[in-house]
Write a protein that holds these residues in place. Structure first.
Motif, PDB file in Angstrom:
ATOM      1  N   ARG A 190       0.842  -1.195   0.000  1.00  0.00           N
ATOM      2  CA  ARG A 190       0.000   0.000   0.000  1.00  0.00           C
ATOM      3  C   ARG A 190       0.876   1.243   0.000  1.00  0.00           C
ATOM      4  O   ARG A 190       1.929   1.280   0.651  1.00  0.00           O
ATOM      5  N   VAL A 191       0.430   2.266  -0.726  1.00  0.00           N
ATOM      6  CA  VAL A 191       1.190   3.504  -0.808  1.00  0.00           C
ATOM      7  C   VAL A 191       0.348   4.658  -0.279  1.00  0.00           C
ATOM      8  O   VAL A 191      -0.861   4.531  -0.059  1.00  0.00           O
ATOM      9  N   SER A 192       1.002   5.779  -0.075  1.00  0.00           N
ATOM     10  CA  SER A 192       0.304   6.960   0.399  1.00  0.00           C
ATOM     11  C   SER A 192      -0.527   7.582  -0.723  1.00  0.00           C
ATOM     12  O   SER A 192      -0.056   7.686  -1.860  1.00  0.00           O
ATOM     13  N   ASP A 263       4.955   0.651  13.342  1.00  0.00           N
ATOM     14  CA  ASP A 263       3.967   1.701  13.036  1.00  0.00           C
ATOM     15  C   ASP A 263       4.420   2.657  11.936  1.00  0.00           C
ATOM     16  O   ASP A 263       3.646   3.541  11.540  1.00  0.00           O
ATOM     17  N   MET A 264       5.639   2.485  11.443  1.00  0.00           N
ATOM     18  CA  MET A 264       6.157   3.460  10.486  1.00  0.00           C
ATOM     19  C   MET A 264       5.442   3.413   9.141  1.00  0.00           C
ATOM     20  O   MET A 264       5.284   4.437   8.483  1.00  0.00           O
ATOM     21  N   ALA A 265       5.001   2.237   8.719  1.00  0.00           N
ATOM     22  CA  ALA A 265       4.305   2.163   7.421  1.00  0.00           C
ATOM     23  C   ALA A 265       3.073   3.061   7.428  1.00  0.00           C
ATOM     24  O   ALA A 265       2.804   3.779   6.455  1.00  0.00           O
ATOM     25  N   ALA A 266       2.339   3.044   8.528  1.00  0.00           N
ATOM     26  CA  ALA A 266       1.151   3.897   8.619  1.00  0.00           C
ATOM     27  C   ALA A 266       1.531   5.373   8.598  1.00  0.00           C
ATOM     28  O   ALA A 266       0.802   6.202   8.035  1.00  0.00           O
ATOM     29  N   ALA A 292       9.458   3.912  -1.126  1.00  0.00           N
ATOM     30  CA  ALA A 292       8.730   2.655  -1.300  1.00  0.00           C
ATOM     31  C   ALA A 292       7.240   2.842  -1.064  1.00  0.00           C
ATOM     32  O   ALA A 292       6.417   2.118  -1.639  1.00  0.00           O
ATOM     33  N   HIS A 293       6.874   3.812  -0.234  1.00  0.00           N
ATOM     34  CA  HIS A 293       5.462   4.118   0.014  1.00  0.00           C
ATOM     35  C   HIS A 293       4.929   5.183  -0.949  1.00  0.00           C
ATOM     36  O   HIS A 293       3.828   5.705  -0.757  1.00  0.00           O
ATOM     37  N   GLY A 294       5.711   5.506  -1.981  1.00  0.00           N
ATOM     38  CA  GLY A 294       5.260   6.473  -2.976  1.00  0.00           C
ATOM     39  C   GLY A 294       5.282   7.908  -2.509  1.00  0.00           C
ATOM     40  O   GLY A 294       4.617   8.761  -3.095  1.00  0.00           O
TER      41      GLY A 294
END
Length: 368
Positions: A190-192, A263-266, A292-294
Motif C-alpha cells: 500500500r502507498v500513500s 507503526d512506520m508504514a502507517a 517505497a510508500h510512494g
C-alpha cells in the motif's frame, strides 16, 4: 583505480559463515537497523550468521522479532565505559566467537571496529569493512585517516553508492572497493495517497540532523492546514520546540517522539512529503522507506547515497531553496503523485532480495 559492483541477478553459493561486528549492535540507529536486516535475510537463505556487539547498549532496541541468527555482546559496559581488564576479557570472548567462524567472513561495520578486529581475526576469517557514511563526512572527521590507514588491509571495502566508492578509491587509495546499498527490510503493498497535508521529518533530534533548518524551511514554505511531524526523540527536542515558536509555527510542528518500527508504514501512508535536512548522511533508510510508500522527498545534496535514493535535491544548507522546493510540492498534488511514482520505481532497486543477491555475489567473487 576502479570500484566493483555486481548486478542483482541471483547467485547460487554454498552456505557461508558471516559475522557482522558493531561497536554497539542494539542501539536505535541506522547501522544497527541495516545490520539486523541483512543478518536476518542472509540467515533465512541458509547462511550461518552472527551479530556481535563490542559494547552493551544503554537502551537496547529489538529489530527482529524472531532472529534466525546468533547474537553476542562481548563487552559488559557501554562504549567508553570499560577499563583495561574488561577490554581484555571482552577481546577473549570476541576471539572465541571469531574462531567459530573459520572459514568465513567478518563484516566490520565502522572504522572504529576495524583496528580492533584486525588484531584478533584468526586465519580463514576474511575481513570486509563497511562504511555507512559518505566521503564528504569522512573527509571532515577522523574517519578518512582511519580508512586510509586500515581499509587497504581488508579483503573488501564496502561503500553505499558508486559515487562514494569512487571518491574513496581515488582519495583514500583503496584498491578493494565494492558497492552495496542499504536494503529495505520490507516492501509495502500500500502507498500513500499523498492527500494529507503533512511533511515528515524522521530521525534523532540531534544537531547533525539539523531539524532547525527543516522547521525554518517549513515556516517559509507552508500555510495551514499543512503540518510538520517530527518522528524521533533526542537532546534537541526543547530547543527545536522553542525554534518552532520563534518561527511562528509552533501550532503546526508536531513532536511525535519515538515511533515503533511496526507503526512506520502507517506514518508514511499518512504523509504527503518527506524532508531531510541533515549535515551529512550515507544512504538514509528514511528516504528509501518513504519512496517505497510512494512519498516524494526533498533533501540536501550531501552524499552519493542521498543522490542514489532520488529525492528532489537542494544545495547543502540552503534553507530558502529548500523552502522553495517544499512549497512547490505542497502546492501541486499532481507533481507529488508524479514524483512519488518515480520514487517508488527507483526504490525497487533497494528491495531486500536484490541487495542480498549482491552480498552473495560479493562472497562468490571473494571465494574465487
Amino acid at each position: 583505480m576502479s570500484t566493483a559492483s555486481v548486478s542483482t541477478a541471483s547467485v547460487n553459493i554454498a552456505s557461508v559463515n558471516i559475522a557482522f561486528v558493531c561497536m554497539d549492535a542494539d542501539t536505535l540507529g541506522g547501522i544497527q537497523q541495516v545490520t539486523h536486516t541483512l543478518a536476518q535475510g542472509l540467515a533465512e537463505r541458509g547462511h550461518e550468521v552472527h551479530v556481535v556487539g563490542l559494547h552493551r547498549a544503554a537502551e537496547p532496541f529489538g529489530y527482529v522479532e524472531r532472529p534466525r541468527y546468533r547474537r553476542h555482546v562481548v563487552g559488559r559496559g557501554p562504549i567508553g565505559g570499560e577499563g583495561a581488564i574488561a577490554r581484555r576479557l571482552a577481546d577473549r570472548r570476541l576471539a572465541a566467537v571469531l574462531r567459530g567462524l573459520a572459514p568465513g567472513y567478518a563484516v566490520l561495520t565502522s572504522p572504529a571496529v576495524v583496528p580492533r578486529l584486525l588484531r584478533l581475526l584468526p586465519g580463514g576469517v576474511r575481513p570486509i569493512g563497511q562504511y555507512h557514511g559518505s566521503y564528504q563526512h569522512a573527509r571532515g572527521s577522523w574517519h578518512l585517516g582511519s580508512i586510509r590507514r586500515h581499509y587497504p588491509r581488508l579483503d573488501q571495502a564496502v561503500f553505499l553508492s558508486e559515487d562514494d566508492a569512487l571518491l574513496f578509491s581515488e582519495h583514500a587509495l583503496l584498491p578493494n572497493t565494492w558497492v552495496l546499498p542499504n536494503p529495505l527490510a520490507r516492501w509495502p503493498e500500500r502507498v500513500s495517497p499523498l492527500t494529507t497535508p503533512r511533511v515528515l521529518g524522521v530521525g534523532r533530534l540531534e544537531g547533525v540532523k539539523r531539524f532547525d533548518r527543516l522547521i525554518s524551511a517549513f515556516a517559509l514554505a507552508s500555510t495551514p492546514p499543512w503540518e510538520l511531524h517530527l518522528l524521533g526523540d533526542g537532546a534537541e527536542r526543547e530547543r527545536l520546540r522553542a525554534h518552532a515558536a520563534r518561527e511562528g509555527v509552533s501550532d503546526r510542528v508536531v513532536f511525535r517522539g519515538r515511533v515503533a518500527a511496526a507503526d512506520m508504514a502507517a506514518e508514511y501512508r499518512r504523509a504527503a512529503l518527506l524532508a531531510l535536512t541533515s549535515e551529512h548522511e550515507g544512504l538514509p533508510l528514511v528516504l528509501l522507506e518513504a519512496a517505497a510508500h510512494g512519498v516524494p522527498s526533498v533533501a540536501f545534496d550531501v552524499s552519493g547515497g542521498v543522490r542514489s535514493a532520488g529525492p528532489e535535491l537542494v544545495p547543502p544548507g540552503d534553507v530558502r531553496r529548500f523552502a522553495a522546493a517544499l512549497g512547490e510540492l505542497m502546492g501541486s498534488p499532481g507533481e507529488r503523485r508524479r514524483l512519488g511514482a518515480i520514487a517508488r520505481r527507483r526504490a525497487e532497486g533497494f528491495r531486500l532480495d536484490g541487495v542480498l543477491d549482491r552480498w552473495e555475489a560479493m562472497f562468490a567473487h571473494m571465494a574465487r
